[in-house]
Design a protein around this motif. Structure first.
Motif, PDB file in Angstrom:
ATOM      1  N   GLN A   3      30.517  73.588  -9.656  1.00 28.96           N
ATOM      2  CA  GLN A   3      31.837  73.119  -9.266  1.00 28.96           C
ATOM      3  C   GLN A   3      32.760  73.223 -10.479  1.00 28.96           C
ATOM      4  O   GLN A   3      32.353  72.930 -11.605  1.00 28.96           O
ATOM      5  CB  GLN A   3      31.680  71.661  -8.815  1.00 28.96           C
ATOM      6  N   CYS A 136      34.051  69.651  -3.994  1.00 26.56           N
ATOM      7  CA  CYS A 136      33.588  69.376  -2.631  1.00 26.56           C
ATOM      8  C   CYS A 136      34.612  68.558  -1.846  1.00 26.56           C
ATOM      9  O   CYS A 136      34.755  68.739  -0.636  1.00 26.56           O
ATOM     10  CB  CYS A 136      32.246  68.647  -2.655  1.00 26.56           C
ATOM     11  N   ASP A 139      37.112  70.920  -0.350  1.00 24.08           N
ATOM     12  CA  ASP A 139      36.521  71.600   0.805  1.00 24.08           C
ATOM     13  C   ASP A 139      36.464  70.676   2.021  1.00 24.08           C
ATOM     14  O   ASP A 139      36.773  71.088   3.138  1.00 24.08           O
ATOM     15  CB  ASP A 139      35.103  72.081   0.490  1.00 24.08           C
ATOM     16  N   ARG A 140      36.063  69.450   1.811  1.00 26.34           N
ATOM     17  CA  ARG A 140      35.979  68.507   2.933  1.00 26.34           C
ATOM     18  C   ARG A 140      37.363  68.249   3.533  1.00 26.34           C
ATOM     19  O   ARG A 140      37.517  68.130   4.746  1.00 26.34           O
ATOM     20  CB  ARG A 140      35.325  67.200   2.499  1.00 26.34           C
ATOM     21  N   LEU A 162      29.820  65.894   3.949  1.00 21.97           N
ATOM     22  CA  LEU A 162      28.976  66.666   3.051  1.00 21.97           C
ATOM     23  C   LEU A 162      27.540  66.299   3.359  1.00 21.97           C
ATOM     24  O   LEU A 162      27.198  65.115   3.459  1.00 21.97           O
ATOM     25  CB  LEU A 162      29.305  66.323   1.595  1.00 21.97           C
ATOM     26  N   ASN A 168      23.862  70.297  -3.130  1.00 21.33           N
ATOM     27  CA  ASN A 168      25.309  70.432  -3.009  1.00 21.33           C
ATOM     28  C   ASN A 168      25.933  70.532  -4.392  1.00 21.33           C
ATOM     29  O   ASN A 168      25.343  70.130  -5.386  1.00 21.33           O
ATOM     30  CB  ASN A 168      25.909  69.284  -2.184  1.00 21.33           C
ATOM     31  N   ARG A 169      27.129  71.086  -4.433  1.00 24.91           N
ATOM     32  CA  ARG A 169      27.816  71.300  -5.707  1.00 24.91           C
ATOM     33  C   ARG A 169      28.185  69.985  -6.370  1.00 24.91           C
ATOM     34  O   ARG A 169      28.250  69.901  -7.589  1.00 24.91           O
ATOM     35  CB  ARG A 169      29.054  72.182  -5.493  1.00 24.91           C
ATOM     36  N   LEU A 170      28.433  68.957  -5.583  1.00 21.96           N
ATOM     37  CA  LEU A 170      28.770  67.654  -6.144  1.00 21.96           C
ATOM     38  C   LEU A 170      27.631  67.121  -7.016  1.00 21.96           C
ATOM     39  O   LEU A 170      27.850  66.446  -8.005  1.00 21.96           O
ATOM     40  CB  LEU A 170      29.069  66.673  -5.003  1.00 21.96           C
ATOM     41  N   SER A 176      27.202  74.062  -1.124  1.00 17.74           N
ATOM     42  CA  SER A 176      27.289  72.792  -0.407  1.00 17.74           C
ATOM     43  C   SER A 176      27.234  73.080   1.077  1.00 17.74           C
ATOM     44  O   SER A 176      27.687  74.134   1.538  1.00 17.74           O
ATOM     45  CB  SER A 176      28.595  72.063  -0.736  1.00 17.74           C
ATOM     46  N   TYR A 178      28.088  71.410   4.945  1.00 18.31           N
ATOM     47  CA  TYR A 178      28.903  70.411   5.624  1.00 18.31           C
ATOM     48  C   TYR A 178      28.517  70.355   7.094  1.00 18.31           C
ATOM     49  O   TYR A 178      28.232  71.382   7.704  1.00 18.31           O
ATOM     50  CB  TYR A 178      30.394  70.762   5.508  1.00 18.31           C
TER      51      TYR A 178
END
Length: 183
Positions: A3, A136, A139-140, A162, A168-170, A176, A178
């Motif tokens: 990220q 993220c 994206d969300r 997520l 995931n990238r977080l 990631s 979803y």
């Protein structure tokens, strides 16, 4: 891909995209412009292109100063102002075209992808894979706007989350995932 780390340092972002980031939340616009000014992009021109890595640094500072809720709001606004986010028949078509929506504002190098992995009207769910350098939360926000705008006619509630049960990238992953769920 991590990220906030561009895949290619040659990748650029359109001035329209940069302007949308600055205008996403009017009550924060002046503070966001101050962050952009550190990267010599206080007043972006719609016809110019700007280094993606600089924009990612801006996102990092926005996150540190204001938190994930502002990133989420920016993501929703970016989706709302993307001219390619209009005119879809349904949610599935919008999600299938998400990758094109992202590429519309990028040039010169790899930016990653959005991939619809599963869409089931019967189960009232969709699953997406996302590999890009954006936070993220952005994206969300993008997905949430599209999910609400194109929610299935038989739905009253829709949720974008997520998938924290997968890498995931977080949490430092490369991609990631979803889930979009509706009732």
């Amino acid at each position: 891909m991590a990220q906030l780390q561009a895949i290619s340092l040659k990748t650029e972002v359109s001035g329209n995209f940069v302007q949308a980031i600055q205008q996403a939340v009017p009550s924060y616009e002046s503070r966001i412009k101050l962050i952009f000014s550190k990267y010599l992009i206080e007043f972006p021109e719609s016809e110019k292109w700007y280094p993606l890595q600089d924009i990612l640094q801006v996102y990092k500072e926005i996150s540190m100063q204001f938190g994930p809720h502002l990133l989420f709001s920016i993501g929703k606004y970016l989706s709302k102002t993307n001219p390619l986010a209009e005119g879809f028949q349904n949610l599935e078509t919008a999600l299938l075209n998400l990758d094109n929506m992202q590429r519309y504002h990028h040039r010169g190098g790899e930016v990653g992808y959005y991939k619809l992995l599963h869409y089931s009207p019967e189960k009232k769910e969709a699953k997406l894979e996302c590999r890009n350098p954006y936070p993220c939360y952005v994206d969300r926000g993008i997905l949430t706007y599209l999910a609400i705008k194109y929610k299935p006619a038989d739905s009253s509630l829709i949720l974008v989350e997520l998938d924290t049960n997968r890498p995931n990238r977080l949490a430092g992953g490369e991609v990631s995932f979803y889930n979009i769920l509706w009732v």
